[in-house]
Design a protein around this motif. Sequence first.
Motif, PDB file in Angstrom:
ATOM      1  N   PRO A  96       0.825  -1.211   0.000  1.00 15.86           N
ATOM      2  CA  PRO A  96       0.000   0.000   0.000  1.00 15.86           C
ATOM      3  C   PRO A  96       0.861   1.264   0.000  1.00 15.86           C
ATOM      4  O   PRO A  96       1.924   1.317   0.622  1.00 15.86           O
ATOM      5  N   VAL A  97       0.393   2.282  -0.688  1.00 19.35           N
ATOM      6  CA  VAL A  97       0.980   3.612  -0.632  1.00 19.35           C
ATOM      7  C   VAL A  97       0.203   4.432   0.393  1.00 19.35           C
ATOM      8  O   VAL A  97      -1.028   4.370   0.450  1.00 19.35           O
ATOM      9  N   MET A  98       0.945   5.191   1.204  1.00 19.86           N
ATOM     10  CA  MET A  98       0.326   6.097   2.181  1.00 19.86           C
ATOM     11  C   MET A  98       0.492   7.536   1.690  1.00 19.86           C
ATOM     12  O   MET A  98       1.569   7.945   1.278  1.00 19.86           O
ATOM     13  N   ALA A  99      -0.582   8.306   1.761  1.00 22.54           N
ATOM     14  CA  ALA A  99      -0.542   9.725   1.429  1.00 22.54           C
ATOM     15  C   ALA A  99      -0.349  10.537   2.707  1.00 22.54           C
ATOM     16  O   ALA A  99      -1.058  10.341   3.690  1.00 22.54           O
ATOM     17  N   ASP A 100       0.620  11.451   2.666  1.00 15.96           N
ATOM     18  CA  ASP A 100       0.852  12.354   3.791  1.00 15.96           C
ATOM     19  C   ASP A 100       0.821  13.797   3.296  1.00 15.96           C
ATOM     20  O   ASP A 100      -0.169  14.509   3.466  1.00 15.96           O
ATOM     21  N   GLU A 101       1.896  14.263   2.640  1.00 17.81           N
ATOM     22  CA  GLU A 101       1.904  15.627   2.117  1.00 17.81           C
ATOM     23  C   GLU A 101       0.751  15.884   1.143  1.00 17.81           C
ATOM     24  O   GLU A 101       0.333  17.031   0.971  1.00 17.81           O
ATOM     25  N   SER A 102       0.230  14.827   0.521  1.00 18.64           N
ATOM     26  CA  SER A 102      -0.901  14.976  -0.409  1.00 18.64           C
ATOM     27  C   SER A 102      -2.250  15.028   0.301  1.00 18.64           C
ATOM     28  O   SER A 102      -3.263  15.307  -0.349  1.00 18.64           O
ATOM     29  N   ALA A 103      -2.274  14.758   1.599  1.00 20.39           N
ATOM     30  CA  ALA A 103      -3.557  14.616   2.313  1.00 20.39           C
ATOM     31  C   ALA A 103      -3.607  15.546   3.516  1.00 20.39           C
ATOM     32  O   ALA A 103      -3.215  15.160   4.622  1.00 20.39           O
ATOM     33  N   TRP A 104      -4.077  16.770   3.295  1.00 20.96           N
ATOM     34  CA  TRP A 104      -4.181  17.731   4.394  1.00 20.96           C
ATOM     35  C   TRP A 104      -5.592  17.806   4.956  1.00 20.96           C
ATOM     36  O   TRP A 104      -5.775  17.951   6.150  1.00 20.96           O
ATOM     37  N   VAL A 136      -8.646  14.121   0.473  1.00 18.29           N
ATOM     38  CA  VAL A 136      -8.924  12.684   0.508  1.00 18.29           C
ATOM     39  C   VAL A 136      -9.889  12.293  -0.605  1.00 18.29           C
ATOM     40  O   VAL A 136      -9.741  11.232  -1.233  1.00 18.29           O
ATOM     41  N   ILE A 137     -10.868  13.144  -0.885  1.00 20.06           N
ATOM     42  CA  ILE A 137     -11.788  12.860  -2.000  1.00 20.06           C
ATOM     43  C   ILE A 137     -11.008  12.733  -3.301  1.00 20.06           C
ATOM     44  O   ILE A 137     -11.240  11.814  -4.102  1.00 20.06           O
ATOM     45  N   GLN A 138     -10.043  13.627  -3.524  1.00 15.53           N
ATOM     46  CA  GLN A 138      -9.231  13.550  -4.738  1.00 15.53           C
ATOM     47  C   GLN A 138      -8.357  12.301  -4.754  1.00 15.53           C
ATOM     48  O   GLN A 138      -8.174  11.672  -5.804  1.00 15.53           O
ATOM     49  N   ILE A 139      -7.814  11.932  -3.607  1.00 13.85           N
ATOM     50  CA  ILE A 139      -7.002  10.721  -3.506  1.00 13.85           C
ATOM     51  C   ILE A 139      -7.836   9.485  -3.851  1.00 13.85           C
ATOM     52  O   ILE A 139      -7.379   8.590  -4.574  1.00 13.85           O
ATOM     53  N   VAL A 197     -11.679  14.382   8.175  1.00 14.01           N
ATOM     54  CA  VAL A 197     -10.769  13.616   7.315  1.00 14.01           C
ATOM     55  C   VAL A 197     -10.949  12.119   7.575  1.00 14.01           C
ATOM     56  O   VAL A 197     -11.072  11.315   6.647  1.00 14.01           O
ATOM     57  N   ALA A 198     -10.974  11.755   8.845  1.00 20.25           N
ATOM     58  CA  ALA A 198     -11.115  10.345   9.211  1.00 20.25           C
ATOM     59  C   ALA A 198     -12.442   9.776   8.735  1.00 20.25           C
ATOM     60  O   ALA A 198     -12.513   8.617   8.297  1.00 20.25           O
ATOM     61  N   ALA A 199     -13.508  10.567   8.793  1.00 18.51           N
ATOM     62  CA  ALA A 199     -14.827  10.088   8.368  1.00 18.51           C
ATOM     63  C   ALA A 199     -14.853   9.832   6.863  1.00 18.51           C
ATOM     64  O   ALA A 199     -15.422   8.826   6.402  1.00 18.51           O
ATOM     65  N   VAL A 200     -14.240  10.704   6.079  1.00 18.65           N
ATOM     66  CA  VAL A 200     -14.180  10.494   4.628  1.00 18.65           C
ATOM     67  C   VAL A 200     -13.356   9.243   4.313  1.00 18.65           C
ATOM     68  O   VAL A 200     -13.736   8.432   3.461  1.00 18.65           O
ATOM     69  N   CYS A 201     -12.234   9.097   5.002  1.00 21.57           N
ATOM     70  CA  CYS A 201     -11.407   7.896   4.803  1.00 21.57           C
ATOM     71  C   CYS A 201     -12.189   6.624   5.113  1.00 21.57           C
ATOM     72  O   CYS A 201     -12.149   5.648   4.343  1.00 21.57           O
ATOM     73  N   ARG A 202     -12.891   6.648   6.214  1.00 20.87           N
ATOM     74  CA  ARG A 202     -13.648   5.443   6.612  1.00 20.87           C
ATOM     75  C   ARG A 202     -14.728   5.120   5.582  1.00 20.87           C
ATOM     76  O   ARG A 202     -14.926   3.950   5.212  1.00 20.87           O
ATOM     77  N   ALA A 203     -15.416   6.146   5.084  1.00 15.97           N
ATOM     78  CA  ALA A 203     -16.464   5.920   4.090  1.00 15.97           C
ATOM     79  C   ALA A 203     -15.894   5.362   2.798  1.00 15.97           C
ATOM     80  O   ALA A 203     -16.550   4.570   2.103  1.00 15.97           O
ATOM     81  N   ALA A 204     -14.656   5.759   2.475  1.00 16.55           N
ATOM     82  CA  ALA A 204     -14.026   5.317   1.230  1.00 16.55           C
ATOM     83  C   ALA A 204     -13.264   4.008   1.383  1.00 16.55           C
ATOM     84  O   ALA A 204     -12.726   3.492   0.401  1.00 16.55           O
ATOM     85  N   GLY A 205     -13.189   3.473   2.590  1.00 17.80           N
ATOM     86  CA  GLY A 205     -12.482   2.220   2.814  1.00 17.80           C
ATOM     87  C   GLY A 205     -10.981   2.372   2.939  1.00 17.80           C
ATOM     88  O   GLY A 205     -10.243   1.390   2.798  1.00 17.80           O
ATOM     89  N   LEU A 206     -10.495   3.596   3.212  1.00 18.87           N
ATOM     90  CA  LEU A 206      -9.078   3.806   3.453  1.00 18.87           C
ATOM     91  C   LEU A 206      -8.787   3.655   4.941  1.00 18.87           C
ATOM     92  O   LEU A 206      -9.600   4.063   5.786  1.00 18.87           O
TER      93      LEU A 206
END
Length: 388
Positions: A247-255, A260-263, A288-297
Amino acid sequence: MTDSPIASVDLVHIALPTRREHKWTGLTEPIGGYVLVKISDHEGRSGWGEAPALKDWGGEFGRYFGESPGTTMQVIEAYLAPAVRGAMPGDIIDLHARMDRIIKGFPYAKAAVEFAAYDLAGRQAGLPVHRLLGGAARKAIPVTHSIGLLGFEEAEREVAQVVQEGIRTIKIKVGVDPERDVEMVKRIRDTVGPKTTLCVDANQGYATPGEAIRTFRKMEHCELKYFEQPVEGIERLAEVARAIDAPVMADESAWNAHDVIQIVEKRAAQIVSIYTTKPGGLFKAMEVAAVCRAAGLVCNVNGSVETGIGNLANIQLAAAAPAVTLSCVVPVSTPVETLGGRVGGIYYKDDLIAAPMTLVDGMITLPDGPGMGIAADEAKIAKYTMRG
């Protein structure tokens, strides 16, 4: 306990001495020279927050920019403090609306104010902050120790001790030179053995997706948990994600949540590193965490090697956000009186909280005191305040 509005906002610029130099690709200044915010109500109760502002830390392609202690203090003094005086500490939506109306951007400055407000609100209510965020999804936070850009032998000595102390995951900073990076990962794996989890973080250091892919393929036999931010840019991150199995992790790309929607749309990462500071505070980090959870990240909590004041916010977020299931890259904040020669999760020689965080079996026990869980040590804060 009763609600009472914000009466005053005070700032302190501190410099906490480091245990050793801690650097990553692109960082040109020492950690630990940060800004603390103290918010007090009309009854004399106080809450503390922290802006771990680093001028070199920002998002991809100038999308977000670095904040320094100087800019942070100017923004808070001139804009944020006047805007939040009179607000109720626990009315976080109103607090953010006030801050966003008065000035755009500056998420680290806004986060520090918000942390102090949450801390004060929790103290007014007699509740820990994770209860104000919805409750604890977990009561113990696994710790990942970051070795930074060290030399080979120093890194080998440090990880050997860290594993002996019970830490189960180690992050290796890479992105400097492919040959050096491959050799470092091999040496660390040989030192810690097969049972310790390893991950690598390039901090956007590789020049092209191709360079990142070739370098990772030379490392992957070392069984790496994830490849964090190998290159700059969501589209380029997606190229790497398509080419490797890990897996790739996004950090600088995910503020923030929009990032996260774009990711998700670009399928650029399977993991997101959430900060309390990048989105502008705990409230927006939970978005941010809620969007990640909804998207399965899946997510971890990471940061800028905060002192104990800011790290308490990290721990409260890691406990409250259900999407945060991975080991978190957070310090084990410990005052010098109880340090005892440990190095796992220890980046400073001392700290600014009145009691140490409790580490059991490689995990920080969630503090359950009111507010952020552990009181600030105002004598230590005074000791490490920068003068002049």
